[in-house]
Design an enzyme around this catalytic site. Sequence first.
Site, PDB file in Angstrom:
ATOM      1  N   SER A 124      -8.380 -53.137 -50.093  1.00  0.00           N
ATOM      2  CA  SER A 124      -9.432 -54.131 -50.265  1.00  0.00           C
ATOM      3  C   SER A 124      -8.832 -55.521 -50.401  1.00  0.00           C
ATOM      4  O   SER A 124      -7.711 -55.679 -50.906  1.00  0.00           O
ATOM      5  CB  SER A 124     -10.202 -53.791 -51.540  1.00  0.00           C
ATOM      6  OG  SER A 124     -11.040 -54.854 -51.904  1.00  0.00           O
ATOM      7  N   TYR A 148     -10.231 -51.893 -61.086  1.00  0.00           N
ATOM      8  CA  TYR A 148     -10.521 -51.390 -59.728  1.00  0.00           C
ATOM      9  C   TYR A 148      -9.481 -51.927 -58.745  1.00  0.00           C
ATOM     10  O   TYR A 148      -8.864 -51.187 -57.983  1.00  0.00           O
ATOM     11  CB  TYR A 148     -11.937 -51.795 -59.290  1.00  0.00           C
ATOM     12  CG  TYR A 148     -12.147 -51.674 -57.798  1.00  0.00           C
ATOM     13  CD1 TYR A 148     -12.183 -50.419 -57.190  1.00  0.00           C
ATOM     14  CD2 TYR A 148     -12.267 -52.806 -56.978  1.00  0.00           C
ATOM     15  CE1 TYR A 148     -12.345 -50.305 -55.802  1.00  0.00           C
ATOM     16  CE2 TYR A 148     -12.434 -52.694 -55.610  1.00  0.00           C
ATOM     17  CZ  TYR A 148     -12.466 -51.447 -55.026  1.00  0.00           C
ATOM     18  OH  TYR A 148     -12.613 -51.325 -53.667  1.00  0.00           O
ATOM     19  N   LYS A 152      -6.208 -50.111 -56.346  1.00  0.00           N
ATOM     20  CA  LYS A 152      -5.901 -50.311 -54.920  1.00  0.00           C
ATOM     21  C   LYS A 152      -4.454 -50.773 -54.761  1.00  0.00           C
ATOM     22  O   LYS A 152      -3.740 -50.326 -53.868  1.00  0.00           O
ATOM     23  CB  LYS A 152      -6.857 -51.340 -54.298  1.00  0.00           C
ATOM     24  CG  LYS A 152      -8.306 -50.884 -54.253  1.00  0.00           C
ATOM     25  CD  LYS A 152      -8.505 -49.740 -53.282  1.00  0.00           C
ATOM     26  CE  LYS A 152      -9.922 -49.238 -53.240  1.00  0.00           C
ATOM     27  NZ  LYS A 152     -10.068 -47.953 -52.539  1.00  0.00           N
TER      28      LYS A 152
END
Length: 361
Positions: A124, A148, A152
């Site tokens: 992302s 979050y 990643k």
Amino acid sequence: MRILVTGGAGYIGSHTVLLLLQEGHQVSVIDNFSNSSPESLRRVASLAGRSLDAYHIDLLDAESLAQAVGEIKPEAVIHFAGLKAVGESVAQPLKYYKNNVVGTLNLLEAMNKAECRTIVFSSSATVYGESTDLPLHENTLRNATNPYGRTKLHIEEMLEELAASDSRWHIANLRYFNPVGAHESGLIGEDPQGIPNNLMPFVAQVAIGKRAEVQVFGGDYLTADGTGVRDYIHVLDLATGHLAALDYLSNSQGVHVWNLGTGAGSSVLEVIDAFARISGRPVPYRITERRPGDVAESYAHPEKARLDLGWKAERGLEQMVADMWNWQSNNPDGFPEANHQLVNAKSLQDFIRGSSPTITE
Ligand code: NAD
Ligand code: UFG
């Protein structure tokens, strides 16, 4: 190719599975349906006119996962499965590290055992954190600012270390910008549970009359109209990027990183305006405080994907909004919930192979 898609019932996964089927690939999906419905897979199979194998498995169940991967014997994996709500990750970081990082670890171990070492990973633009080095290049310093984003980042690092340790791995880290839109049929699209976190699904719910107004998070950024600017990308353009990456990996080892974005930014007010215009519905909004953690602007430098993969996003904001509106107005409540119960009663496979696109109880 025989391709395993984790998280294939979700928003980006379902559009990619459809494309893979249309291109003639043999597809198996593993999903725990924690944020999706088997109905999306049924519609995908019906749109493609071809079936797919679906496994109701949680990536955290290492044993069942390894067994399924051994059975499927994929030549490549596209790995979408993961939790993605930034706010929830701040409130429940361990849930995110466990699901995303441990889930990926289990998957890599299962792949290694099954002698499959080609993976396309959903990373992302969030890994760029609050960078102001615009447009964002693949070599812009990574600096995620929430749990979050850090899952990643950790997964990207884990994949880099894996490739460095064993040259048989072929890995793509795809950094998505802001995926929006839906398939033009209006049969599949994003189905957020509860109050949408992201701008476009929220605007869609205001236009359909489910919510009163959009809160615009900040009107005092140093942007043309003072509101946040993002690189929105049509989910089908994103899906084709996965096919291009798979193609590239077939004769290229090691880790490769590509931004998947359009290179152009749109402001919150531009999105609201386009939605009101295209839907013909009023979209009332109110400018409120900035949302903590948001950056003023984020958009990709998309050239590396164009040069390496011959890929570029084709659809503009108008198309994204039109397709999003088509999906929202045809499915004001998303996928029918009743079908979750029906799937438990029938087998998942029978359900997906059922011919009619909707089932009534
Ligand atoms: P989504 O929630 O619609 O899809 C994810 C799918 O994974 C869901 O079907 C969910 O049920 C499944 N899943 C989650 N945890 C699982 C587990 N432990 N075992 C098995 N299945 C599991 O999300 P999406 O928007 O399609 O995103 C797909 C991927 O792309 C995610 O990894 C996400 O982090 C990443 N991504 C999304 C965006 C975005 O804005 N949508 C942006 C950048 C990156
Ligand atoms: N916004 C509003 N009101 C809302 C929701 C959003 O004004 O109700 C604004 C935000 O402040 C931002 C823009 O709309 O300026 C876009 O916000 P989104 O929440 O839609 O998207 P983000 O760019 O914050 O983040 C999304 C995903 C992340 C992902 C990132 C990059 O949520 O997971 O894109 O891909 F990492």
